[in-house]
Motif scaffolding. Structure first.
Motif, PDB file in Angstrom:
ATOM      1  N   PRO A 116      63.930  29.337  42.243  1.00  0.00           N
ATOM      2  CA  PRO A 116      62.584  28.720  42.239  1.00  0.00           C
ATOM      3  C   PRO A 116      61.818  29.098  40.981  1.00  0.00           C
ATOM      4  O   PRO A 116      61.894  30.242  40.516  1.00  0.00           O
ATOM      5  CB  PRO A 116      61.933  29.316  43.497  1.00  0.00           C
ATOM      6  N   TRP A 117      61.046  28.160  40.458  1.00  0.00           N
ATOM      7  CA  TRP A 117      60.369  28.364  39.183  1.00  0.00           C
ATOM      8  C   TRP A 117      59.470  29.601  39.185  1.00  0.00           C
ATOM      9  O   TRP A 117      59.375  30.312  38.193  1.00  0.00           O
ATOM     10  CB  TRP A 117      59.553  27.121  38.823  1.00  0.00           C
ATOM     11  N   TYR A 118      58.800  29.854  40.321  1.00  0.00           N
ATOM     12  CA  TYR A 118      57.845  30.955  40.347  1.00  0.00           C
ATOM     13  C   TYR A 118      58.522  32.320  40.292  1.00  0.00           C
ATOM     14  O   TYR A 118      57.889  33.311  39.939  1.00  0.00           O
ATOM     15  CB  TYR A 118      56.947  30.864  41.590  1.00  0.00           C
ATOM     16  N   ARG A 119      59.820  32.394  40.597  1.00  0.00           N
ATOM     17  CA  ARG A 119      60.538  33.661  40.519  1.00  0.00           C
ATOM     18  C   ARG A 119      60.997  33.971  39.102  1.00  0.00           C
ATOM     19  O   ARG A 119      61.457  35.081  38.828  1.00  0.00           O
ATOM     20  CB  ARG A 119      61.741  33.646  41.467  1.00  0.00           C
ATOM     21  N   THR A 120      60.892  33.004  38.214  1.00  0.00           N
ATOM     22  CA  THR A 120      61.315  33.238  36.829  1.00  0.00           C
ATOM     23  C   THR A 120      60.197  33.813  35.965  1.00  0.00           C
ATOM     24  O   THR A 120      60.404  34.082  34.791  1.00  0.00           O
ATOM     25  CB  THR A 120      61.794  31.921  36.192  1.00  0.00           C
ATOM     26  N   LEU A 121      59.022  34.006  36.558  1.00  0.00           N
ATOM     27  CA  LEU A 121      57.853  34.403  35.773  1.00  0.00           C
ATOM     28  C   LEU A 121      57.602  35.901  35.849  1.00  0.00           C
ATOM     29  O   LEU A 121      57.765  36.523  36.900  1.00  0.00           O
ATOM     30  CB  LEU A 121      56.614  33.650  36.254  1.00  0.00           C
ATOM     31  N   SER A 122      57.174  36.471  34.737  1.00  0.00           N
ATOM     32  CA  SER A 122      56.845  37.893  34.663  1.00  0.00           C
ATOM     33  C   SER A 122      55.365  38.105  34.984  1.00  0.00           C
ATOM     34  O   SER A 122      54.568  37.161  35.020  1.00  0.00           O
ATOM     35  CB  SER A 122      57.135  38.419  33.258  1.00  0.00           C
ATOM     36  N   ARG A 123      55.012  39.368  35.185  1.00  0.00           N
ATOM     37  CA  ARG A 123      53.603  39.700  35.432  1.00  0.00           C
ATOM     38  C   ARG A 123      52.744  39.290  34.237  1.00  0.00           C
ATOM     39  O   ARG A 123      51.612  38.842  34.402  1.00  0.00           O
ATOM     40  CB  ARG A 123      53.475  41.198  35.690  1.00  0.00           C
ATOM     41  N   ARG A 124      53.263  39.466  33.040  1.00  0.00           N
ATOM     42  CA  ARG A 124      52.532  39.077  31.838  1.00  0.00           C
ATOM     43  C   ARG A 124      52.187  37.594  31.864  1.00  0.00           C
ATOM     44  O   ARG A 124      51.059  37.197  31.517  1.00  0.00           O
ATOM     45  CB  ARG A 124      53.374  39.413  30.602  1.00  0.00           C
ATOM     46  N   GLN A 125      53.140  36.769  32.270  1.00  0.00           N
ATOM     47  CA  GLN A 125      52.900  35.333  32.318  1.00  0.00           C
ATOM     48  C   GLN A 125      51.878  34.971  33.389  1.00  0.00           C
ATOM     49  O   GLN A 125      51.015  34.116  33.175  1.00  0.00           O
ATOM     50  CB  GLN A 125      54.229  34.603  32.547  1.00  0.00           C
ATOM     51  N   TRP A 126      51.950  35.638  34.545  1.00  0.00           N
ATOM     52  CA  TRP A 126      50.958  35.379  35.590  1.00  0.00           C
ATOM     53  C   TRP A 126      49.565  35.834  35.151  1.00  0.00           C
ATOM     54  O   TRP A 126      48.563  35.190  35.471  1.00  0.00           O
ATOM     55  CB  TRP A 126      51.349  36.084  36.887  1.00  0.00           C
ATOM     56  N   ASN A 127      49.474  36.958  34.433  1.00  0.00           N
ATOM     57  CA  ASN A 127      48.173  37.440  33.955  1.00  0.00           C
ATOM     58  C   ASN A 127      47.529  36.456  32.987  1.00  0.00           C
ATOM     59  O   ASN A 127      46.314  36.225  33.023  1.00  0.00           O
ATOM     60  CB  ASN A 127      48.329  38.801  33.275  1.00  0.00           C
ATOM     61  N   VAL A 128      48.344  35.884  32.096  1.00  0.00           N
ATOM     62  CA  VAL A 128      47.820  34.895  31.155  1.00  0.00           C
ATOM     63  C   VAL A 128      47.297  33.677  31.908  1.00  0.00           C
ATOM     64  O   VAL A 128      46.223  33.145  31.594  1.00  0.00           O
ATOM     65  CB  VAL A 128      48.910  34.495  30.138  1.00  0.00           C
TER      66      VAL A 128
END
Length: 449
Positions: free
Chosen positions: A16-28
């Protein structure tokens, strides 16, 4: 999660796309979303409070021209947005996305708070111009950061989730006005005092959000190119582009110029449609409700919330659909939807509850279409001019669109109602329908270097 693990996940289409994201990307994403959320609050607060504010600030002799002055204030705010947005986007390409985001948020928090102390219509106009100046740059900065830091596979979704912050800000403004409007003729001042709150966001951004690595690499190359020019060295073509002023670079490159002309037309359609049609929906519903014996201010707030809920739905939907179906067909579909629902809203059954449902549906397409810019524009321009290009495309139409509220206010007065004025101005969506097919499809492709 380490970078190797992230790369493995990102390359696996079954994850799933949301599992490919890092904390840094979510913070941005969170920072960009919140920055745009507070932008939305500031601007929708103006839409909801301009009439009550001017009723208090205008001299008695000018009260019959209230619709004209409301349109004038919106136009002045929009003009400031255009100027500040363009300057802020250029600055973001030179000093960084993060620093400019913090400056923009701090600036519009202070200016909005000062708007609460306006003592005449012209002092109100000046302060709203300054709010527009500081608000305008935040969108291009946040959109650039999300595009540069989120993966290709999920970039449209990230843009849609960022863009929905505007709608959430609209909703919060409508909700706040529902409770503040009954407090008296100075209720509008309390709305603007709430606008100081976003300043606190800059403290979190400074600590938790990292600068775009893509921009940092480009900035280093630009600095080296400038040093070579200062030392009298010969530059290859890519370095000569880096040494140019970003706005000159944008407009002098033949391919970029063609693309810019097309997206400017589309941006003009979206911007004029919003400021000339959508901004009058709360007042329209409030007027209809008043004719049925209901409280106009309360129903204007209900309309604002319904319209905002539709906007949020549209913002997110366009981003997710653009990743699934492509940028071009989805954007075209939203322009056509806006054209179809405008007459249904303004010429349909004038039952207030029915109008709330139509306002929700209309907003999905009329306001939701804004996401095409956050999704598509970063994929059309290289990093060295990305924020400049996005700010130019997003804000330049405001130099023309700022007359939209004035024209709309005049048409409402001249034509005796909202319906024909809205229909006349909504024809601008046809420009977007004709321009969009000439752009390249960029779904799933890497950003231009």
């Amino acid at each position: 999660m380490d970078s190797g693990r992230m790369s493995t996940l990102a390359g696996n289409a079954a994850v799933p796309w949301y599992r490919t994201l890092s904390r840094r990307q979510w913070n941005v994403l969170l920072a960009s979303n919140l920055g745009w959320l507070f932008d939305g609050f500031e601007n929708y607060a103006l839409i909801l409070t301009a009439a009550p504010a001017l009723k208090q600030l205008l001299p008695a002799a000018s009260q019959p021209q209230l619709s004209f002055f409301v349109g004038l204030i919106m136009a002045i705010n929009l003009l400031g947005w255009g100027i500040g947005g363009l300057l802020g986007g250029i600055a973001a390409d030179y000093i960084g996305r993060k620093r400019m985001m913090m400056a923009a948020i701090l600036g519009y928090s202070i200016m909005t708070g000062l708007s609460a102390f306006a003592f005449s219509w012209w002092s109100f106009a000046i302060l709203r111009f300054l709010v527009g100046m500081t608000v305008g740059s935040e969108w291009a900065i946040g959109s650039s950061m999300v595009a540069e830091i989120w993966p290709d596979r999920a970039r449209g979704k990230g843009a849609g989730l960022m863009q929905c912050g505007l709608g959430v800000g609209f909703f919060i403004a409508s909700f706040a006005w529902l409770f503040l409007s009954p407090t008296g003729p100075s209720a509008w001042r309390y709305m603007y005092l709430l606008g100081v709150v976003p300043a606190l966001l800059t403290l979190w951004i400074r600590r938790s959000v990292e600068e775009s690595e893509v921009w940092k690499a480009m900035a280093k190359r630009r600095e080296n190119a400038k040093l070579m020019v200062a030392e009298g060295g010969e530059l290859a073509f890519p370095e000569r582009q880096l040494a140019r002023f970003t706005l000159v670079d944008l407009l002098s490159d033949r391919e970029s110029f063609r693309t810019t002309c097309l997206v400017l037309l589309m941006s003009l359609a979206t911007t004029v449609g919003f400021w000339s049609v959508s901004t009058w929906v709360p007042q329209f519903v409030g007027a209809v409700a008043s004719s049925r014996g209901h409280d106009a201010a309360s129903w204007a707030s209900f309309a604002g919330m319904a319209y905002t809920a539709g906007s949020i739905t549209g913002y997110v939907a366009l981003g997710f659909l653009a990743d699934a179906l492509g940028r071009k067909p989805v954007t075209l579909g939203f322009y056509i939807g806006a054209l179809a629902f405008t007459p249904l809203l303004f010429f349909g059954r004038h039952d207030p509850v029915w109008l709330l449902m139509l306002a929700f549906a209309n907003a999905i397409f009329s306001n939701g279409q804004y996401t095409w810019m956050a999704v598509w524009l970063p994929e059309l321009y290289p990093t060295r001019i990305r924020a400049t290009a996005m700010a130019f495309v997003f804000n330049s139409p405001r130099f023309l669109a700022f007359v939209g509220p004035i024209v709309a206010g005049s048409l409402i007065t001249a034509l005796g109602g909202y319906g024909w004025a809205a229909m006349t101005l909504s024809s601008v969506y046809l420009i977007g329908v004709f321009a969009a097919p000439f752009l390249p499809e960029t779904r799933g492709k890497p950003l231009p270097a």
